[in-house]
Write an enzyme that holds these catalytic residues in place. Structure first.
Site, PDB file in Angstrom:
ATOM      1  N   PRO A  10       0.873  -1.157   0.099  1.00  0.00           N
ATOM      2  CA  PRO A  10       0.000  -0.124  -0.008  1.00  0.00           C
ATOM      3  C   PRO A  10       0.804   1.196   0.121  1.00  0.00           C
ATOM      4  CG  PRO A  10      -0.181  -0.962   2.190  1.00  0.00           C
ATOM      5  CD  PRO A  10       0.561  -2.083   1.309  1.00  0.00           C
ATOM      6  N   ASN A  11       0.386   2.191  -0.741  1.00  0.00           N
ATOM      7  CA  ASN A  11       1.069   3.503  -0.959  1.00  0.00           C
ATOM      8  C   ASN A  11       2.106   3.781  -1.629  1.00  0.00           C
ATOM      9  OD1 ASN A  11      -1.170   4.879   0.791  1.00  0.00           O
ATOM     10  ND2 ASN A  11      -0.308   3.571   2.492  1.00  0.00           N
ATOM     11  N   ARG A  18       5.054  11.937  -3.316  1.00  0.00           N
ATOM     12  CA  ARG A  18       4.893  12.498  -1.830  1.00  0.00           C
ATOM     13  C   ARG A  18       6.356  12.013  -1.225  1.00  0.00           C
ATOM     14  NH1 ARG A  18      -0.351  13.436  -0.317  1.00  0.00           N
ATOM     15  NH2 ARG A  18       0.646  14.422   1.592  1.00  0.00           N
ATOM     16  N   TYR A  23      11.813   8.434   1.027  1.00  0.00           N
ATOM     17  CA  TYR A  23      11.637   7.430  -0.258  1.00  0.00           C
ATOM     18  C   TYR A  23      12.261   7.622  -1.348  1.00  0.00           C
ATOM     19  CZ  TYR A  23       8.290   5.561   3.302  1.00  0.00           C
ATOM     20  OH  TYR A  23       7.674   5.187   4.206  1.00  0.00           O
ATOM     21  N   ASN A  74       7.891  -5.754  -1.153  1.00  0.00           N
ATOM     22  CA  ASN A  74       8.177  -4.882  -0.395  1.00  0.00           C
ATOM     23  C   ASN A  74       6.614  -4.646   0.003  1.00  0.00           C
ATOM     24  OD1 ASN A  74       8.128  -2.406   1.042  1.00  0.00           O
ATOM     25  ND2 ASN A  74       9.126  -1.137  -0.791  1.00  0.00           N
ATOM     26  N   ALA A  77       3.381  -1.098   4.727  1.00  0.00           N
ATOM     27  CA  ALA A  77       2.806  -1.124   6.006  1.00  0.00           C
ATOM     28  C   ALA A  77       2.228  -2.346   6.430  1.00  0.00           C
ATOM     29  CB  ALA A  77       1.773  -0.164   6.152  1.00  0.00           C
ATOM     30  N   HIS A  80       4.299  -4.716   8.920  1.00  0.00           N
ATOM     31  CA  HIS A  80       4.157  -4.766  10.311  1.00  0.00           C
ATOM     32  C   HIS A  80       2.930  -4.948  10.936  1.00  0.00           C
ATOM     33  CE1 HIS A  80       7.739  -2.425   8.952  1.00  0.00           C
ATOM     34  NE2 HIS A  80       6.938  -1.220   8.542  1.00  0.00           N
ATOM     35  N   ASP A  87       1.079 -15.562   6.518  1.00  0.00           N
ATOM     36  CA  ASP A  87       0.425 -16.881   6.144  1.00  0.00           C
ATOM     37  C   ASP A  87       0.562 -17.212   4.646  1.00  0.00           C
ATOM     38  OD1 ASP A  87       0.337 -17.373   8.881  1.00  0.00           O
ATOM     39  OD2 ASP A  87      -2.044 -16.904   9.166  1.00  0.00           O
ATOM     40  N   GLU A  98      12.404 -10.118   1.060  1.00  0.00           N
ATOM     41  CA  GLU A  98      11.978  -8.917   1.922  1.00  0.00           C
ATOM     42  C   GLU A  98      12.802  -7.525   1.176  1.00  0.00           C
ATOM     43  OE1 GLU A  98      11.981  -8.808   5.975  1.00  0.00           O
ATOM     44  OE2 GLU A  98      10.783  -7.167   6.080  1.00  0.00           O
ATOM     45  N   HIS A 100      12.987  -3.439   1.443  1.00  0.00           N
ATOM     46  CA  HIS A 100      12.356  -2.047   1.584  1.00  0.00           C
ATOM     47  C   HIS A 100      13.261  -0.811   1.045  1.00  0.00           C
ATOM     48  CE1 HIS A 100       9.669  -3.772   4.413  1.00  0.00           C
ATOM     49  NE2 HIS A 100      10.282  -4.328   4.899  1.00  0.00           N
ATOM     50  N   LEU A 101      12.596   0.141   0.774  1.00  0.00           N
ATOM     51  CA  LEU A 101      13.563   1.436   0.389  1.00  0.00           C
ATOM     52  C   LEU A 101      14.142   1.835   1.378  1.00  0.00           C
ATOM     53  CD1 LEU A 101      10.555   2.886  -1.825  1.00  0.00           C
ATOM     54  CD2 LEU A 101      12.695   1.945  -2.766  1.00  0.00           C
ATOM     55  N   SER A 102      13.527   2.358   2.516  1.00  0.00           N
ATOM     56  CA  SER A 102      14.073   2.779   3.755  1.00  0.00           C
ATOM     57  C   SER A 102      14.634   1.503   4.647  1.00  0.00           C
ATOM     58  CB  SER A 102      13.158   3.703   4.579  1.00  0.00           C
ATOM     59  OG  SER A 102      11.967   2.928   4.934  1.00  0.00           O
ATOM     60  N   ARG A 107      13.777   3.541  12.015  1.00  0.00           N
ATOM     61  CA  ARG A 107      12.829   4.664  12.107  1.00  0.00           C
ATOM     62  C   ARG A 107      11.641   4.309  13.233  1.00  0.00           C
ATOM     63  NH1 ARG A 107       9.758   4.787   6.177  1.00  0.00           N
ATOM     64  NH2 ARG A 107       8.815   6.407   7.156  1.00  0.00           N
ATOM     65  N   ARG A 111       7.427   0.447  13.341  1.00  0.00           N
ATOM     66  CA  ARG A 111       8.023  -0.363  12.229  1.00  0.00           C
ATOM     67  C   ARG A 111       9.307  -1.280  12.564  1.00  0.00           C
ATOM     68  NH1 ARG A 111       5.841   2.971   8.036  1.00  0.00           N
ATOM     69  NH2 ARG A 111       5.984   5.354   8.902  1.00  0.00           N
TER      70      ARG A 111
HETATM   71  O1  CA2 Z   1      10.876   1.429   3.367  1.00  0.00           O
HETATM   72  C1  CA2 Z   1       9.791   0.930   2.825  1.00  0.00           C
HETATM   73  O2  CA2 Z   1       9.928   0.552   1.602  1.00  0.00           O
HETATM   74  C2  CA2 Z   1       8.650   0.700   3.397  1.00  0.00           C
HETATM   75  O3  CA2 Z   1       8.129  -0.542   3.064  1.00  0.00           O
HETATM   76  C3  CA2 Z   1       7.534   1.817   2.922  1.00  0.00           C
HETATM   77  C4  CA2 Z   1       6.437   1.814   3.608  1.00  0.00           C
HETATM   78  C5  CA2 Z   1       6.490   1.775   5.242  1.00  0.00           C
HETATM   79  O4  CA2 Z   1       5.253   1.393   5.873  1.00  0.00           O
HETATM   80  C6  CA2 Z   1       7.471   0.569   5.700  1.00  0.00           C
HETATM   81  O5  CA2 Z   1       7.678   0.884   7.069  1.00  0.00           O
HETATM   82  C7  CA2 Z   1       8.974   0.918   4.916  1.00  0.00           C
HETATM   83  C8  CA2 Z   1       5.476   2.856   3.258  1.00  0.00           C
HETATM   84  C9  CA2 Z   1       5.062   3.031   1.729  1.00  0.00           C
HETATM   85  C10 CA2 Z   1       4.373   4.435   1.784  1.00  0.00           C
HETATM   86  O6  CA2 Z   1       5.047   4.970   0.514  1.00  0.00           O
HETATM   87  C11 CA2 Z   1       4.812   6.020   0.411  1.00  0.00           C
HETATM   88  C12 CA2 Z   1       5.358   6.947  -0.605  1.00  0.00           C
HETATM   89  C13 CA2 Z   1       5.352   8.244  -1.174  1.00  0.00           C
HETATM   90  C14 CA2 Z   1       4.420   9.024  -0.098  1.00  0.00           C
HETATM   91  C15 CA2 Z   1       3.956   8.408   0.754  1.00  0.00           C
HETATM   92  C16 CA2 Z   1       3.988   6.981   1.264  1.00  0.00           C
END
Ligand code: CA2
Length: 147
Positions: A10-11, A18, A23, A74, A77, A80, A87, A98, A100-102, A107, A111
């Site tokens: 998601p997102n 954003r 990110y 990836n 959210a 977590h 499952d 797995e 993740h960008l960050s 953080r 998370r």
């Molecule tokens: O660092 C990552 O790749 C995460 O999976 C990104 C998730 C976050 O919940 C994880 O803890 C770490 C969030 C993705 C939301 O992406 C956005 C991108 C631009 C603007 C807002 C959200």
């Protein structure tokens, strides 16, 4: 050819639009193109997808069994929060990586738990889009036949 399913949660469709300070400036389409190009170099066919609907993510994982050699995910959210995702991934018969960008561990405390990590064969985090490339390289070398 080996087939890899690269899943995004998601997102992540908002990437590059954003929160670039967290990110980066690459869009999800940029990362998809990067993964497909890297896949060509590594001899992998990359199917790159994103969804904001958990049921759709679960259905993709269920259908991946016997079709894809590996999954890189990836889960955003859902990493977590989702035991359902944990499952579903457990039913997959190939390696799960797995991504993740960050680096979530650096953080907020909420998370720091990952429901993906216990079943992941490898984890790449905190290196931006390069983490996807590293995941594909890991998959390519892990499935290479031995001498
Ligand atoms: O660092 C990552 O790749 C995460 O999976 C990104 C998730 C976050 O919940 C994880 O803890 C770490 C969030 C993705 C939301 O992406 C956005 C991108 C631009 C603007 C807002 C959200």
């Amino acid at each position: 050819m080996r087939h890899v399913l690269v899943l995004n949660g998601p997102n992540l469709n908002l990437l590059g639009v954003r929160e670039p300070e967290v990110y980066g400036s690459a869009t999800l389409a940029d990362i998809g193109a990067l993964c497909r190009a890297e896949g060509l170099l590594l001899g992998l066919v990359v199917d790159f997808r994103q969804t904001n609907a958990e049921h759709e993510m679960l259905a993709w994982i269920h259908a991946a069994r016997g079709v894809y050699n590996a999954i890189a995910i990836n889960a955003a959210a859902w990493t977590h929060t989702s035991i359902a995702l944990h499952d579903a991934l457990k039913t997959f018969d190939g390696p799960v990586v797995e991504v993740h960008l960050s680096e979530p561990m650096e953080r907020e405390a909420f998370r720091h738990t990952s429901y993906i990590e216990p079943l992941a064969a490898a984890r790449f985090a905190g290196m931006g889009p390069e983490g996807y490339v590293r995941a594909l390289a890991w998959i390519a070398q892990s499935e290479r036949p031995g001498p």
